[in-house]
Scaffold this motif. Structure first.
Motif, mmCIF file in Angstrom:
data_model
loop_
_atom_site.group_PDB
_atom_site.id
_atom_site.type_symbol
_atom_site.label_atom_id
_atom_site.label_comp_id
_atom_site.label_asym_id
_atom_site.label_seq_id
_atom_site.Cartn_x
_atom_site.Cartn_y
_atom_site.Cartn_z
ATOM 1 N N GLU A 122 38.952 49.661 38.750
ATOM 2 C CA GLU A 122 39.750 48.773 37.922
ATOM 3 C C GLU A 122 40.844 48.099 38.740
ATOM 4 N N ILE A 123 41.415 47.042 38.171
ATOM 5 C CA ILE A 123 42.650 46.518 38.723
ATOM 6 C C ILE A 123 43.797 46.939 37.810
ATOM 7 N N TYR A 124 44.954 47.078 38.425
ATOM 8 C CA TYR A 124 46.174 47.483 37.726
ATOM 9 C C TYR A 124 47.166 46.333 37.865
ATOM 10 N N ARG A 144 45.219 47.447 32.594
ATOM 11 C CA ARG A 144 44.086 47.546 33.513
ATOM 12 C C ARG A 144 42.929 46.697 33.017
ATOM 13 N N ALA A 145 42.018 46.387 33.929
ATOM 14 C CA ALA A 145 40.790 45.671 33.582
ATOM 15 C C ALA A 145 39.741 46.004 34.630
ATOM 16 N N GLY A 153 40.388 41.068 40.998
ATOM 17 C CA GLY A 153 39.599 42.221 41.423
ATOM 18 C C GLY A 153 38.482 41.844 42.372
ATOM 19 N N LYS A 154 37.770 40.779 42.068
ATOM 20 C CA LYS A 154 36.665 40.365 42.942
ATOM 21 C C LYS A 154 37.180 39.922 44.313
ATOM 22 N N ALA A 155 38.381 39.330 44.348
ATOM 23 C CA ALA A 155 38.952 38.918 45.633
ATOM 24 C C ALA A 155 39.213 40.126 46.522
ATOM 25 N N ILE A 156 39.701 41.222 45.918
ATOM 26 C CA ILE A 156 39.928 42.440 46.703
ATOM 27 C C ILE A 156 38.597 43.049 47.129
ATOM 28 N N ASN A 167 29.580 52.482 45.839
ATOM 29 C CA ASN A 167 30.064 53.771 45.362
ATOM 30 C C ASN A 167 30.804 53.644 44.044
ATOM 31 N N GLN A 168 31.600 52.593 43.913
ATOM 32 C CA GLN A 168 32.435 52.428 42.730
ATOM 33 C C GLN A 168 31.698 51.831 41.542
#
Length: 264
Positions: A122-124, A144-145, A153-156, A167-168
């Motif tokens: 997730e992103i926080y 969170r999402a 999130g996709k950028a990270i 894995n995630q």
């Protein structure tokens, strides 16, 4: 006499190693002193001084308990570790470095701007700023999402290894937020490849909230990606005009983290 000295040294070395399981687990966790540290078994062994077989056994137990993630050759912090207070200092520095830049970006565009970090799958949301014309957004600081449903999130994720993504997300990729969400791990890898080809620029339309779209880019320090920023707009709005502003803002914040002084 030499044999006796050798034996005495061996006893001293053995006594110097932490004897309890808690001490050895602590020694291993201390090796991951950065939020996105990625270490091999040999690097953990070198850092801790533990026998390789002992380190490997404890690492496996930490992975099973979600303190760590094992992606092929490397270990990194898992979802349990990332939800605790160990990230507070890094998050404080990131928020301090980003604050002025994101306020200016929100004022310039009139839109909402997010600052987020990665926490497992997730992103926080660390911070957000609302522009004068910003369309109201359901997200909030502390919320969170799913990272694969958001531009931030996709950028990270595009900056991390494919093994980490596998894995995630191999088991959770189908739990999207909307009909537009990516629901297949192969499609996610294709999307992350496109983001890397666009110099790290990530976009999404309706993947997290059906009526909204976002443009995002990762923020880095000297060790790698530590978060991301994104601008929120209406689903049908053009994203191209926002792209260069997001990339410039992300680079500016990254420069502060890499070259600037520590933030209080």
């Amino acid at each position: 006499m030499t044999a006796l000295l050798t034996d005495d040294c061996a006893v001293n070395v053995q006594n110097a190693l932490p004897l309890s399981m808690v001490e050895r687990m602590t020694l291993i966790m201390e090796a991951f002193d950065r939020p996105l540290a990625r270490l091999t078994l040999d690097e953990v062994t070198q850092h801790t001084g533990l026998p390789r077989s002992t380190a490997h056994r404890i690492l496996d137990q930490l992975v099973q308990c979600r303190w760590l993630i094992h992606a092929k050759t490397h270990y990194s912090l898992g979802s349990l570790a990332l939800t605790l207070g160990g990230r507070e200092l890094a998050q404080h520095e990131l928020r301090s470095a980003a604050s002025d830049t994101l306020q200016a970006l929100a004022l310039r565009t009139g839109m909402y701007v997010h600052l987020a970090s990665l926490a497992g799958s997730e992103i926080y949301y660390l911070d957000m700023f609302g522009g004068r014309n910003g369309h109201r957004v359901p997200s909030q600081v502390g919320g969170r999402a799913p990272a694969h449903c958001t531009a931030a999130g996709k950028a990270i994720l595009a900056s991390l290894s494919p093994e980490y993504v596998d894995n995630q997300y191999s088991s959770v990729i189908r739990s999207g937020r909307t009909d537009y969400s990516i629901g297949d791990i192969v499609v996610l890898h294709q999307e992350l490849a496109r983001i890397r080809a666009r110099n790290g620029l990530a976009t999404e339309r309706g993947e997290c909230f059906g009526h909204l779209a976002c443009v995002g880019a990762a923020v880095r320090n000297s060790d790698g990606p530590v978060g991301a920023i994104s601008i929120v707009t209406r689903h049908a709005s053009p994203l191209e005009p926002l792209a260069p502003m997001v990339l410039r803002a992300a680079r500016s914040i990254s420069d502060k983290l890499i070259h600037g002084s520590r933030f209080s």
